[in-house]
Scaffold this active site. Structure first.
Site, PDB file in Angstrom:
ATOM      1  N   ARG A 108       0.822  -1.213   0.000  1.00  0.00           N
ATOM      2  CA  ARG A 108       0.000   0.000   0.000  1.00  0.00           C
ATOM      3  C   ARG A 108       0.855   1.262   0.000  1.00  0.00           C
ATOM      4  O   ARG A 108       0.601   2.205  -0.762  1.00  0.00           O
ATOM      5  CB  ARG A 108      -0.917   0.005   1.221  1.00  0.00           C
ATOM      6  CG  ARG A 108      -2.076  -0.960   1.064  1.00  0.00           C
ATOM      7  CD  ARG A 108      -2.821  -1.114   2.366  1.00  0.00           C
ATOM      8  NE  ARG A 108      -2.100  -2.028   3.237  1.00  0.00           N
ATOM      9  CZ  ARG A 108      -2.691  -2.889   4.067  1.00  0.00           C
ATOM     10  NH1 ARG A 108      -4.000  -2.916   4.153  1.00  0.00           N
ATOM     11  NH2 ARG A 108      -1.993  -3.692   4.825  1.00  0.00           N
ATOM     12  N   ILE A 109       1.884   1.287   0.859  1.00  0.00           N
ATOM     13  CA  ILE A 109       2.729   2.487   0.945  1.00  0.00           C
ATOM     14  C   ILE A 109       3.569   2.623  -0.328  1.00  0.00           C
ATOM     15  O   ILE A 109       3.690   3.719  -0.886  1.00  0.00           O
ATOM     16  CB  ILE A 109       3.612   2.444   2.211  1.00  0.00           C
ATOM     17  CG1 ILE A 109       2.718   2.541   3.462  1.00  0.00           C
ATOM     18  CG2 ILE A 109       4.643   3.572   2.200  1.00  0.00           C
ATOM     19  CD1 ILE A 109       3.440   2.327   4.783  1.00  0.00           C
TER      20      ILE A 109
ATOM     21  N   ARG B  64      12.247  -0.750   7.738  1.00  0.00           N
ATOM     22  CA  ARG B  64      12.818  -1.121   9.029  1.00  0.00           C
ATOM     23  C   ARG B  64      14.331  -1.176   8.868  1.00  0.00           C
ATOM     24  O   ARG B  64      14.828  -1.615   7.819  1.00  0.00           O
ATOM     25  CB  ARG B  64      12.317  -2.503   9.477  1.00  0.00           C
ATOM     26  CG  ARG B  64      10.893  -2.519  10.009  1.00  0.00           C
ATOM     27  CD  ARG B  64      10.781  -1.816  11.364  1.00  0.00           C
ATOM     28  NE  ARG B  64       9.427  -1.847  11.875  1.00  0.00           N
ATOM     29  CZ  ARG B  64       8.531  -0.860  11.723  1.00  0.00           C
ATOM     30  NH1 ARG B  64       8.856   0.233  11.047  1.00  0.00           N
ATOM     31  NH2 ARG B  64       7.321  -0.964  12.251  1.00  0.00           N
TER      32      ARG B  64
ATOM     33  N   GLU C 269      17.433   1.480  16.733  1.00  0.00           N
ATOM     34  CA  GLU C 269      16.841   2.784  17.091  1.00  0.00           C
ATOM     35  C   GLU C 269      16.625   2.911  18.592  1.00  0.00           C
ATOM     36  O   GLU C 269      16.268   1.919  19.223  1.00  0.00           O
ATOM     37  CB  GLU C 269      15.488   2.941  16.393  1.00  0.00           C
ATOM     38  CG  GLU C 269      15.616   3.067  14.912  1.00  0.00           C
ATOM     39  CD  GLU C 269      14.252   3.045  14.217  1.00  0.00           C
ATOM     40  OE1 GLU C 269      13.210   3.216  14.880  1.00  0.00           O
ATOM     41  OE2 GLU C 269      14.257   2.861  12.999  1.00  0.00           O
TER      42      GLU C 269
ATOM     43  N   HIS D  57      12.918   8.381  12.429  1.00  0.00           N
ATOM     44  CA  HIS D  57      11.722   7.527  12.266  1.00  0.00           C
ATOM     45  C   HIS D  57      10.434   8.361  12.357  1.00  0.00           C
ATOM     46  O   HIS D  57       9.625   8.165  13.278  1.00  0.00           O
ATOM     47  CB  HIS D  57      11.715   6.390  13.294  1.00  0.00           C
ATOM     48  CG  HIS D  57      10.826   5.245  12.898  1.00  0.00           C
ATOM     49  ND1 HIS D  57      11.079   3.947  13.237  1.00  0.00           N
ATOM     50  CD2 HIS D  57       9.658   5.211  12.194  1.00  0.00           C
ATOM     51  CE1 HIS D  57      10.116   3.158  12.769  1.00  0.00           C
ATOM     52  NE2 HIS D  57       9.228   3.915  12.126  1.00  0.00           N
TER      53      HIS D  57
END
Ligand code: 8YV
Length: 333
Positions: free
Chosen positions: A159-160, A237, A266, A284
């Site tokens: 979708r992204i 990621r 992170e 992020h």
């Protein structure tokens, strides 16, 4: 008499909107604030049916932790990525996992375009140049990279990825993609082999889900194939990129630059990357607007409300499709 509220265990801090929404309908237990964590788990274990998981900034939700709750039915997780939850194990044990897709798609795609433009046209560097008073001494150097006459290779076209590709269509930038299976009905060329695609494109845009299946998908070979004018953008990621290999490739000039919204460990960012001028580093922030995070938070709450009302979860992850809960398992015991 009002029915007793169901218990919900929250494993890490979440936004106030989620806490308030959950507290209204359920009895909320906060694992990270419990004076005695083990006692809380032991107390809840025989009856707990629902967990809220944050955005991966807590312990992994694997068999070791989830296995302690024999009546667990649902994990409502914040974020579209759910690599911190073992959704396969959960499904095999009748536990549904939900995430927060769709409501963040356009926001993340906007940020991806921002990171792409910043990296390609060195916009943060140019701004730093102005603020340092260097414009008085001369113009900022012309950028070596451009989007003109360049091809973007999408790594993942979910979708992204599609929302990013749609924006690139409007920019008149050609798009191709790599994914395990070709997508029906998309106008972009599919590459079954990632190294082949890296060789043919100028920019790799990484938007594939994280987790074991994509760990270090972007390795030294892919970066080598991308080449000395190549640019890597990572919106997915940190685990998808072999970070030491990326640092080595940037240091050796094997690729030109990188734009990173995510990192392997992170919020710790390798000092080597911090020291480089030719990388753009975002903390992020893909989905990080009040508007979009509110919508994501509301979906975490709504998934639980819908489940508790017997209507089923709203947005189960693919692994959880068809999971019908643990009732039979429990009544057979
Ligand atoms: C969030 C994300 O930053 O949705 C995701 O998968 O990576 C982001 O939108 C993350 O889930 C929150 O901590």
């Amino acid at each position: 008499m009002a029915a007793e509220k169901l218990d919900v265990l929250m494993v890490g801090p979440v936004m106030p909107l989620i806490e308030q929404g959950i507290s209204r309908a359920f009895t909320l237990h906060k694992l990270w604030e419990a004076p005695d964590r083990e006692a809380l788990i032991a107390n809840l274990a025989p009856r707990l049916r629902a967990i809220v998981a944050g955005g991966g900034k807590h312990e992994p939700m694997g068999p070791e932790f989830l296995g302690r709750f024999p009546k667990l039915e649902i994990i409502s997780s914040f974020g579209v990525g759910y690599d911190h939850v073992d959704a396969k194990w959960a499904a095999a044990h009748g536990i549904v996992v939900t995430n927060t897709p769709d409501v963040l798609t356009e926001e993340v795609a906007d940020t991806a375009l921002g990171l792409l433009l910043c990296t390609v046209r060195e916009l943060p560097q140019a701004e730093r140049y102005l603020r340092a008073g260097k414009w008085l001494e001369g113009d900022y150097p012309l950028t070596r990279a451009t989007l003109r006459d360049r091809i973007i290779g999408m790594v993942g076209l979910g979708r992204i990825g599609k929302a990013i590709a749609r924006r690139l269509d409007a920019f008149r930038v050609p798009v191709v993609y790599h994914s395990r299976h070709p997508q029906p009905g998309v106008p972009y060329r599919h590459y079954p082999n990632l190294v082949d695609m890296a060789r043919d494109v100028d920019v790799l845009m990484v938007v594939t889900p994280g987790g074991p299946a994509t760990k270090h998908l972007i390795d030294a070979n892919v970066l080598e194939a991308l080449g000395p004018d190549g640019i890597l953008i990572n919106m997915s990621r940190g685990s998808v990129v072999d970070e030491p290999a990326l640092i080595a490739a940037l240091e050796a000039g094997k690729i030109l630059s990188a734009g990173l919204d995510v990192f392997a460990n992170e919020p710790r960012v390798p000092p080597e990357l911090m020291a480089m001028e030719n990388v753009v580093l975002f903390p992020h922030v893909g989905s990080a607007s009040v508007y979009t995070r509110d919508a994501m938070g509301q979906l975490v709450v709504d998934n639980l409300l819908s489940w508790a009302a017997g209507k089923g979860p709203l947005t189960p992850v693919p692994e959880s499709q068809g999971v019908r809960g643990r009732k039979s398992e429990i009544s057979n015991q």
